[in-house]
Design a protein around this motif. Structure first.
Motif, mmCIF file in Angstrom:
data_model
loop_
_atom_site.group_PDB
_atom_site.id
_atom_site.type_symbol
_atom_site.label_atom_id
_atom_site.label_comp_id
_atom_site.label_asym_id
_atom_site.label_seq_id
_atom_site.Cartn_x
_atom_site.Cartn_y
_atom_site.Cartn_z
ATOM 1 N N ASN A 56 15.895 -17.857 30.674
ATOM 2 C CA ASN A 56 14.925 -18.133 31.744
ATOM 3 C C ASN A 56 15.584 -18.460 33.081
ATOM 4 O O ASN A 56 14.971 -19.090 33.947
ATOM 5 C CB ASN A 56 13.980 -19.278 31.347
ATOM 6 C CG ASN A 56 13.206 -18.988 30.078
ATOM 7 O OD1 ASN A 56 12.542 -17.959 29.971
ATOM 8 N ND2 ASN A 56 13.306 -19.877 29.097
ATOM 9 N N VAL A 58 18.036 -20.506 33.638
ATOM 10 C CA VAL A 58 18.533 -21.880 33.732
ATOM 11 C C VAL A 58 20.051 -21.861 33.915
ATOM 12 O O VAL A 58 20.770 -21.158 33.200
ATOM 13 C CB VAL A 58 18.156 -22.682 32.473
ATOM 14 C CG1 VAL A 58 18.883 -24.016 32.442
ATOM 15 C CG2 VAL A 58 16.648 -22.888 32.414
ATOM 16 N N PRO A 100 16.640 -24.711 37.486
ATOM 17 C CA PRO A 100 15.764 -24.624 36.313
ATOM 18 C C PRO A 100 15.220 -23.230 36.060
ATOM 19 O O PRO A 100 14.457 -23.029 35.109
ATOM 20 C CB PRO A 100 14.641 -25.604 36.659
ATOM 21 C CG PRO A 100 14.595 -25.613 38.144
ATOM 22 C CD PRO A 100 16.005 -25.405 38.606
ATOM 23 N N LEU A 103 11.433 -22.069 34.865
ATOM 24 C CA LEU A 103 10.741 -23.168 34.195
ATOM 25 C C LEU A 103 10.228 -24.187 35.209
ATOM 26 O O LEU A 103 10.822 -24.388 36.270
ATOM 27 C CB LEU A 103 11.676 -23.854 33.200
ATOM 28 C CG LEU A 103 12.288 -22.951 32.124
ATOM 29 C CD1 LEU A 103 13.200 -23.756 31.217
ATOM 30 C CD2 LEU A 103 11.198 -22.263 31.314
ATOM 31 N N THR A 106 10.674 -29.561 34.838
ATOM 32 C CA THR A 106 11.940 -30.017 34.267
ATOM 33 C C THR A 106 12.438 -31.269 34.983
ATOM 34 O O THR A 106 12.008 -31.591 36.088
ATOM 35 C CB THR A 106 13.009 -28.923 34.366
ATOM 36 O OG1 THR A 106 13.222 -28.604 35.751
ATOM 37 C CG2 THR A 106 12.584 -27.671 33.613
ATOM 38 N N SER A 170 13.223 -30.174 29.484
ATOM 39 C CA SER A 170 11.924 -29.554 29.733
ATOM 40 C C SER A 170 10.883 -30.627 30.013
ATOM 41 O O SER A 170 11.148 -31.834 29.897
ATOM 42 C CB SER A 170 11.499 -28.730 28.519
ATOM 43 O OG SER A 170 11.199 -29.592 27.428
ATOM 44 N N GLU A 172 8.584 -31.333 28.151
ATOM 45 C CA GLU A 172 8.363 -32.014 26.870
ATOM 46 C C GLU A 172 9.575 -32.836 26.448
ATOM 47 O O GLU A 172 9.655 -33.293 25.314
ATOM 48 C CB GLU A 172 8.034 -30.994 25.777
ATOM 49 C CG GLU A 172 6.768 -30.181 26.018
ATOM 50 C CD GLU A 172 6.966 -29.079 27.054
ATOM 51 O OE1 GLU A 172 5.979 -28.718 27.727
ATOM 52 O OE2 GLU A 172 8.116 -28.602 27.197
ATOM 53 N N ARG A 174 12.641 -31.829 26.003
ATOM 54 C CA ARG A 174 13.575 -31.100 25.142
ATOM 55 C C ARG A 174 14.784 -30.685 25.970
ATOM 56 O O ARG A 174 14.640 -30.163 27.075
ATOM 57 C CB ARG A 174 12.895 -29.867 24.548
ATOM 58 C CG ARG A 174 13.791 -29.033 23.631
ATOM 59 C CD ARG A 174 12.980 -27.945 22.941
ATOM 60 N NE ARG A 174 12.367 -27.038 23.897
ATOM 61 C CZ ARG A 174 12.967 -25.937 24.379
ATOM 62 N NH1 ARG A 174 14.203 -25.636 23.999
ATOM 63 N NH2 ARG A 174 12.332 -25.150 25.226
ATOM 64 N N LEU A 176 17.514 -28.614 27.531
ATOM 65 C CA LEU A 176 17.628 -27.185 27.801
ATOM 66 C C LEU A 176 19.063 -26.757 28.081
ATOM 67 O O LEU A 176 19.443 -25.623 27.780
ATOM 68 C CB LEU A 176 16.755 -26.813 29.005
ATOM 69 C CG LEU A 176 15.261 -27.113 28.888
ATOM 70 C CD1 LEU A 176 14.578 -26.895 30.231
ATOM 71 C CD2 LEU A 176 14.625 -26.242 27.814
#
Length: 218
Positions: A56, A58, A100, A103, A106, A170, A172, A174, A176
């Protein structure tokens, strides 16, 4: 539902392959250009970054550079920098880039550990990051800056190893991406020369004191 032994073996192999592909998605490379480019400061060039590139778009990058001169060429993720100061600031900066990609939502965590302690914060809070307002942001910072140097009791004249770890999470929470470097601050060659001359002088004076009684006795 029953599975044949062959089916179980095939399922296990598929899971193992999935796990391998997932764990292999992280690619950390050394002494690299940033794919997203470097826009921080005037006259400073891209390159010599330790980079974590992910899906993505990143991309995280870290490096050390000599102030007003340019980036330091690393060995792996180790950067050798001179200890010492200019106007109270270290002779070297640490530089970071957070991209990022596509996304949203973040956040990052930069952890700095040195001989005097450690400090962790989201680097997006730094007011002069560039490009300002974009999803990609970068900066060149000095541990002698007040808001960074105070919490870790930084002394630019002290030799030591400094670890910089940059993570991207992320929405959430998480993880990355993750990239880290070490900066080994060592005395400048001129300082080493003065130390060697100092030790030589001390040795010579000790030799003279030791040999003087023998000369008087003769």
């Amino acid at each position: 539902m029953r599975f044949s032994s062959l089916g179980l073996i095939g399922l296990g192999a598929a899971l193992a392959l999935t796990s391998f592909v997932s764990s292999a998605s992280a690619v950390v490379t050394f002494n690299q250009n940033l794919a997203s480019g470097w826009t921080q400061g005037s006259g400073t060039s891209n390159g010599h970054f330790t980079v974590d590139s992910e899906d993505n778009g990143v991309e995280l990058g870290l490096r050390a550079s000599l102030r007003f001169i340019g980036p330091i060429t690393p060995t792996g993720n180790l950067y050798i920098a001179p200890a010492g100061n200019s106007s109270g600031k270290a002779l070297w900066n640490f530089e970071f880039s957070v991209n990022p990609g596509s996304l949203t939502g973040t956040h990052s965590l930069l952890t700095i550990t040195g001989p005097g302690g450690s400090l962790a914060f989201d680097p997006i809070i730094i007011g002069d990051n560039t490009p300002i307002g974009g999803p990609l942001y970068q900066n060149s910072e000095n541990l002698g800056f007040a808001f960074l140097g105070g919490p870790i009791n930084f002394n630019p004249n002290v030799s030591g190893v400094y670890t910089f770890d940059l993570k991207l999470f992320s929405a959430e929470n998480r993880q990355l991406a993750d990239v880290s470097i070490q900066v080994n601050a060592v005395p400048e060659p001129s300082t080493w020369a003065m130390l060697i001359l100092g030790f030589a002088g001390v040795g010579f004076m000790a030799y003279r004191r030791k040999s003087r009684p023998a000369a008087l006795a003769a």
